[in-house]
Design a protein around this motif. Structure first.
Motif, PDB file in Angstrom:
ATOM      1  N   GLU A   1      12.675  -5.109  -0.121  1.00 36.55           N
ATOM      2  CA  GLU A   1      11.379  -5.706  -0.493  1.00 36.55           C
ATOM      3  C   GLU A   1      10.112  -4.824  -0.630  1.00 36.55           C
TER       4      GLU A   1
ATOM      5  N   ASN B   1       6.779  -2.941  -0.601  1.00 35.56           N
ATOM      6  CA  ASN B   1       5.808  -2.476   0.597  1.00 35.56           C
ATOM      7  C   ASN B   1       4.232  -2.692  -0.036  1.00 35.56           C
ATOM      8  N   TYR B   2       3.799  -3.944   0.300  1.00 33.29           N
ATOM      9  CA  TYR B   2       2.475  -4.174  -0.717  1.00 33.29           C
ATOM     10  C   TYR B   2       1.332  -3.345   0.147  1.00 33.29           C
ATOM     11  N   ALA B   3       1.345  -3.317   1.374  1.00 36.86           N
ATOM     12  CA  ALA B   3       0.425  -2.306   1.877  1.00 36.86           C
ATOM     13  C   ALA B   3       0.420  -0.898   1.297  1.00 36.86           C
ATOM     14  N   LYS B   4       1.335  -0.462   1.246  1.00 41.52           N
ATOM     15  CA  LYS B   4       1.525   0.997   0.445  1.00 41.52           C
ATOM     16  C   LYS B   4       0.908   0.724  -0.661  1.00 41.52           C
TER      17      LYS B   4
ATOM     18  N   TRP C   1       5.562   7.709   3.329  1.00 35.64           N
ATOM     19  CA  TRP C   1       5.450   6.297   3.742  1.00 35.64           C
ATOM     20  C   TRP C   1       6.485   5.389   3.256  1.00 35.64           C
TER      21      TRP C   1
END
Length: 118
Positions: free
Chosen positions: A63, A65-68, A118
């Motif tokens: 998936e 990593n939308y935060a990154k 990250w």
């Protein structure tokens, strides 16, 4: 498809290297001004980063990593703003404000670090 994604990731890191390299030359060369190569580097990093943010070429079950992605995008926009503001002030007064100039280098390192760690 995964190989193409790795190539785009490599281009993304090269964009940061161009930006940071141009910044480092100016920082330690004595002039401390914003040059066109910095804009080219941030553009390469942005375009490649947007291509990486598209959900293509990922193995099954992986998936995004939308935060990154969001963090890196915000930092990249701040770098772009610093470049634009710094260049405008450079044209007006002949020099870039110190905080803006060093902020460009610091944020570039942070953004490249996020990309790798990250």
């Amino acid at each position: 498809m995964e190989t193409l994604r790795h190539i785009v990731l490599f281009v993304h890191l090269v964009g940061f290297a161009v930006l940071f390299g141009a910044w480092a030359v100016q920082a330690f060369g004595g002039k401390r001004e914003i040059v066109k190569l910095m804009h080219i580097g941030v553009t390469i990093a942005a375009v490649a980063g947007l291509a990486l943010a598209a959900p293509w070429g990922l193995p099954d079950g992986v998936e995004m990593n939308y935060a990154k992605i969001g963090t890196k995008l915000v930092i990249l926009l701040i770098i772009g703003a610093f470049l634009g503001i710094g260049q405008a002030r450079q044209r007006k007064s002949g020099q870039v404000p110190t905080a803006l100039f060093w902020g460009i280098g610091l944020l570039t390192l942070v953004n490249a670090g996020i990309a790798v760690i990250w």
